[in-house]
Design a protein around this motif. Sequence first.
Motif, short mmCIF file in Angstrom:
data_model
loop_
_atom_site.label_atom_id
_atom_site.label_comp_id
_atom_site.label_asym_id
_atom_site.label_seq_id
_atom_site.Cartn_x
_atom_site.Cartn_y
_atom_site.Cartn_z
N HIS A 65 -8.46 -20.68 2.91
CA HIS A 65 -8.65 -20.81 1.45
C HIS A 65 -7.59 -21.67 0.79
CE1 HIS A 65 -10.86 -16.79 1.88
NE2 HIS A 65 -11.73 -17.77 1.84
N ARG A 66 -6.77 -22.35 1.61
CA ARG A 66 -5.63 -23.08 1.05
C ARG A 66 -6.07 -24.17 0.07
NH1 ARG A 66 -1.60 -25.33 5.37
NH2 ARG A 66 -3.41 -26.68 5.55
N ASP A 67 -7.24 -24.75 0.33
CA ASP A 67 -7.72 -25.84 -0.53
C ASP A 67 -8.20 -25.35 -1.88
OD1 ASP A 67 -7.21 -27.24 1.69
OD2 ASP A 67 -9.31 -27.37 2.35
N LEU A 68 -8.41 -24.03 -2.01
CA LEU A 68 -8.94 -23.49 -3.28
C LEU A 68 -7.78 -22.88 -4.06
CD1 LEU A 68 -12.00 -21.66 -1.72
CD2 LEU A 68 -12.03 -23.86 -2.90
N PRO A 69 -7.23 -23.58 -5.07
CA PRO A 69 -6.10 -23.03 -5.81
C PRO A 69 -6.52 -21.78 -6.58
CG PRO A 69 -6.88 -25.08 -6.82
CD PRO A 69 -7.67 -24.90 -5.58
N GLY A 70 -5.61 -20.81 -6.63
CA GLY A 70 -5.89 -19.60 -7.40
C GLY A 70 -6.60 -18.52 -6.59
N ILE A 71 -7.06 -18.86 -5.38
CA ILE A 71 -7.74 -17.86 -4.54
C ILE A 71 -6.73 -17.33 -3.52
CG2 ILE A 71 -9.56 -17.48 -2.84
CD1 ILE A 71 -10.69 -17.93 -5.52
N HIS A 72 -6.59 -16.02 -3.46
CA HIS A 72 -5.63 -15.42 -2.53
C HIS A 72 -6.31 -14.41 -1.62
CE1 HIS A 72 -2.26 -17.15 -4.73
NE2 HIS A 72 -2.94 -16.84 -5.82
N THR A 73 -5.68 -14.16 -0.49
CA THR A 73 -6.18 -13.14 0.44
C THR A 73 -5.13 -12.05 0.52
OG1 THR A 73 -7.19 -14.91 1.68
CG2 THR A 73 -7.07 -12.79 2.76
N ARG A 74 -5.57 -10.81 0.55
CA ARG A 74 -4.60 -9.73 0.62
C ARG A 74 -5.21 -8.56 1.39
NH1 ARG A 74 -1.94 -7.77 -4.95
NH2 ARG A 74 -1.61 -9.98 -5.27
N GLN A 75 -4.34 -7.78 2.05
CA GLN A 75 -4.83 -6.55 2.69
C GLN A 75 -4.46 -5.39 1.80
OE1 GLN A 75 -2.55 -5.57 6.20
NE2 GLN A 75 -1.22 -7.30 5.88
N ILE A 76 -5.43 -4.55 1.51
CA ILE A 76 -5.21 -3.44 0.58
C ILE A 76 -5.61 -2.14 1.26
CG2 ILE A 76 -5.78 -2.52 -1.69
CD1 ILE A 76 -6.71 -5.30 -2.48
N PRO A 77 -4.67 -1.15 1.29
CA PRO A 77 -5.03 0.14 1.91
C PRO A 77 -5.98 0.94 1.01
CG PRO A 77 -2.75 0.16 1.11
CD PRO A 77 -3.29 -1.22 0.84
N VAL A 78 -6.90 1.65 1.64
CA VAL A 78 -7.82 2.51 0.90
C VAL A 78 -7.15 3.87 0.68
CG1 VAL A 78 -10.05 3.67 0.98
CG2 VAL A 78 -9.81 1.36 1.90
N GLY A 79 -7.08 4.30 -0.57
CA GLY A 79 -6.41 5.56 -0.88
C GLY A 79 -7.32 6.76 -0.73
N PRO A 80 -6.74 7.96 -0.85
CA PRO A 80 -7.49 9.20 -0.67
C PRO A 80 -8.71 9.33 -1.60
CG PRO A 80 -5.14 9.65 -1.05
CD PRO A 80 -5.31 8.17 -1.08
N PRO A 81 -8.69 8.79 -2.84
CA PRO A 81 -9.86 9.00 -3.70
C PRO A 81 -11.16 8.50 -3.08
CG PRO A 81 -8.05 8.06 -4.96
CD PRO A 81 -7.63 8.04 -3.54
#
Lengths: 158, 396
Positions: free
Chosen positions: A79-95
């Motif tokens: 996604h480097r060519d697309l400014p403003g777009i990021h990748t992230r890993q997010i943990p799923v919480g208990p809810p």
Amino acid sequence: MNVEVTPLPGIGVRKDFALRGGRRIGVVTHRDGKIELIISKSDDPDACLAELPLSADEAGALANLLGAPQLVAQLTEEHRDLPGIHTRQIPVGPPFDGRTLGDTALRTRTGVSVVAVMRAGQVHSSPTPDFTLTAGDLMVTVGTSEGLDNAVRILKRG
Amino acid sequence: MTDTSLELIELGAVFFGLGLLGRFAGRIGLSPIPLYLIGGLVFGEGGLLPLGGIEKFTSLAGEIGVVLLLLLLGLEYSAAELVTGLRRSWVAGLLDIVLNAAPGAAVALILGWGPIGAFVMAGVTYISSSGIIAKVLGDLGRLGNRETPVVLSILVFEDLVMALYLPILTAVLVGVSLVGGLTAVGIAAGVLAVVLVVALRYGRFVSAIVDSPDREVFLLKVLGAALLVAGFASAMQVSAAVGAFLLGIAISGSTAENATKMLEPLRDLFAAVFFVVFGLNTDPASIPPVLGWAVVLAVSTTLTKLATGWWAARRQGIGPLGRARAGAALVARGEFSIVIAGLAVSYAAVDGELAALATTYVLLMAVLGPVAARVVEPLARKLRADRPLTNPTTAH
């Protein structure tokens, strides 16, 4: 990576490979499914520094920790060519433990896309809205910084 | 007091005593086998506290112990593992036979026990205790080590040799001629080959016969099959133990795993009785005269096992420390040495002192084995540090 598979008669299987520095890392899988993490000693490549017994959950969590950054790094690169777009890993919480991906309504609320869910070291790519989540899953997401921040909050608190 | 109540009390006292001994052994990190033997010596003829009236039960229970020891040994390795083990380690396995059978045979000949005694003692000093060794490797965290597969494949080889050795021993003890002995060898090798092929190709059918989702049914079927096979094998003079061993090899996959889990406590119980019975039949007074020879055997066969492991590990490109660990791991002797000696004693074809020597030898080796496995590494490191130039440190 050249993983060496060695049968251990009467015990199970050893799977390991050599790191760049020459040390070996791998696992001993017992016949009854028990897993031990093994790391060779630095001064004696034949011996093991540690043989850590891991439960299935622990092995899965470790596999996530090791595997998720790879996936994120790969997606970031794409996604480097697309400014403003990021990748992230997010943990799923208990809810959201036991609830579906659709229940989070992430796309509607934050505009963030879920590319994959990592569980026990396994990648479940392009999950559908009826995909059931478990606390401790890692979501690999793509979106704007703001959207991702919101997604982190939602997944943590519900 | 009735006979039954006295017998129950005696039996209960024996089991409870064994339990206490076993716990003590666990505390000090020892195999319980030597303590069971000592327990038998104490309660047996000429011992401190002779027991009477339960011989009939204990001798049959001891036989069942041998059957279960061998059945579980067979269950432990799948046919595929046995075949790969044989292919990978036969050279080291042959060296193992030559080096470790020789001291036992030599001492038996010196003591004038003749060729039969020599054949028995050769088996006693040859066979390592896979039970003690597997436990020690696990306890010391060496399952992931590179020399461990070398050690395990030598054990696999030894177990296959046992399958050939026991029928021959039985034939020799019964007193057959040379031709009869050779026939026994042929039959044993043939049966072993057939069982391996059957287990490799049709193992699931054998497993299906004994398998059952119900625990109780499964237990009864496995135990029943083992005793039937052992009984028929014994009737045909092939040795009950080998029949059970071959049945164990033929049962495979998840059936084998479940059977192992279920039979382990039974094996521990009956095998304990077997060791006690062996101790019971050995007169403690006969030990001091053979003690010197037992020490000679202990020292020489410790060195020969060390040499075997060292050489086998070096062939696989393992470093000096790993070679020393492999050698020391193989030192322990235990259950199968007693099985061999027990078989010889039961046919009364050998000198009475043989039982005493075998007992003393196993007492020494079952204790020495785990200790050797533990101390070899610090010792080898120290030796290496003393002469660092001859053995430069390898990759970091």
